[in-house]
Enzyme design. Sequence first.
Site, PDB file in Angstrom:
ATOM      1  N   GLY A   1       0.644  -1.433   0.023  1.00 37.73           N
ATOM      2  CA  GLY A   1       0.080   0.049  -0.013  1.00 37.73           C
ATOM      3  C   GLY A   1       1.171   0.964  -0.534  1.00 37.73           C
ATOM      4  O   GLY A   1       2.153   1.088   0.115  1.00 37.73           O
TER       5      GLY A   1
ATOM      6  N   MET B   1      -3.130   2.476   7.512  1.00 36.91           N
ATOM      7  CA  MET B   1      -4.212   2.564   8.930  1.00 36.91           C
ATOM      8  C   MET B   1      -4.491   1.024   8.792  1.00 36.91           C
ATOM      9  O   MET B   1      -5.485   0.153  10.067  1.00 36.91           O
ATOM     10  CB  MET B   1      -5.612   2.842   7.577  1.00 36.91           C
ATOM     11  CG  MET B   1      -5.347   4.611   7.950  1.00 36.91           C
ATOM     12  SD  MET B   1      -6.592   5.327   6.981  1.00 36.91           S
ATOM     13  CE  MET B   1      -8.033   5.207   8.794  1.00 36.91           C
TER      14      MET B   1
ATOM     15  N   ASP C   1       3.345  10.823  -0.253  1.00 35.28           N
ATOM     16  CA  ASP C   1       2.933  11.955   0.251  1.00 35.28           C
ATOM     17  C   ASP C   1       3.845  12.338   1.123  1.00 35.28           C
ATOM     18  O   ASP C   1       4.103  11.435   2.630  1.00 35.28           O
ATOM     19  CB  ASP C   1       2.622  12.429   1.141  1.00 35.28           C
ATOM     20  CG  ASP C   1       0.889  11.644   1.479  1.00 35.28           C
ATOM     21  OD1 ASP C   1       0.898  12.250   3.050  1.00 35.28           O
ATOM     22  OD2 ASP C   1       0.743  10.429   1.259  1.00 35.28           O
TER      23      ASP C   1
END
Length: 236
Positions: free
Chosen positions: A90, A181, A205
């Site tokens: 991810g 998460m 980011d």
Amino acid sequence: MATPHINAQPGDFAETVLMPGDPLRAKYIAETFLEDVKQVCDVRSMFGFTGTYKGKKVSVMGHGMGIPSCSIYVHELIAEYGVKNIIRIGSCGAVRDDVKLMDVVIGMGASTDSKVNRIRFSGHDFAAIADYDLLETAVNQARAQQVPVKVGNVFSADLFYTPEPEIFEKMKKLGILGVDMEAAGIYGVAADLGARALTILTVSDHILRGEKLSSEDRQKSFNDMMKVALETAINI
């Protein structure tokens, strides 16, 4: 036999499953990187696929967003389908100064503000860590492919829109590489069920610097990470 959330049949999944959050990303991975692909599940549009990579059987399936969602899918894959290795793939938001956009972050451990692992461990703190063999293999594959890699602690947040942005400075002070998460929850489920797990993330980011990848660079970074993850999957 199908579970409440996965309608695959026994034997449909490989021993190693790569798991992005987005089920459409799972579809992209299957169509782009795997051969002889078969879709094995689609309950709630959480797609799962099995195919081969360089002749070895590999599966990919979405896990949704957040620890509650990913914990359901990881639990059922391990407990009901005999999956041995879970590799989360991810993105993360970086917080440490030396972590740059397009770096690959490998979660050696995962801190969290979630209480799921305390619930699992009778109220005690549980050190949610990756399997060492998976970790070592992934690091070696990244270095062999000359992919910039950082290895260390990540933070799995329950809230995407946090009411406490000052927490990111504290994370930086404590050496946290980036924020996702799911990693802490996946590591907890795998430990509980005797399986192995690893989290590999691209830096999309930088939270403290306000930097973000363009869509083109984001895709390139994801593809670079995928090659690391796939080579890890077939070399463990």
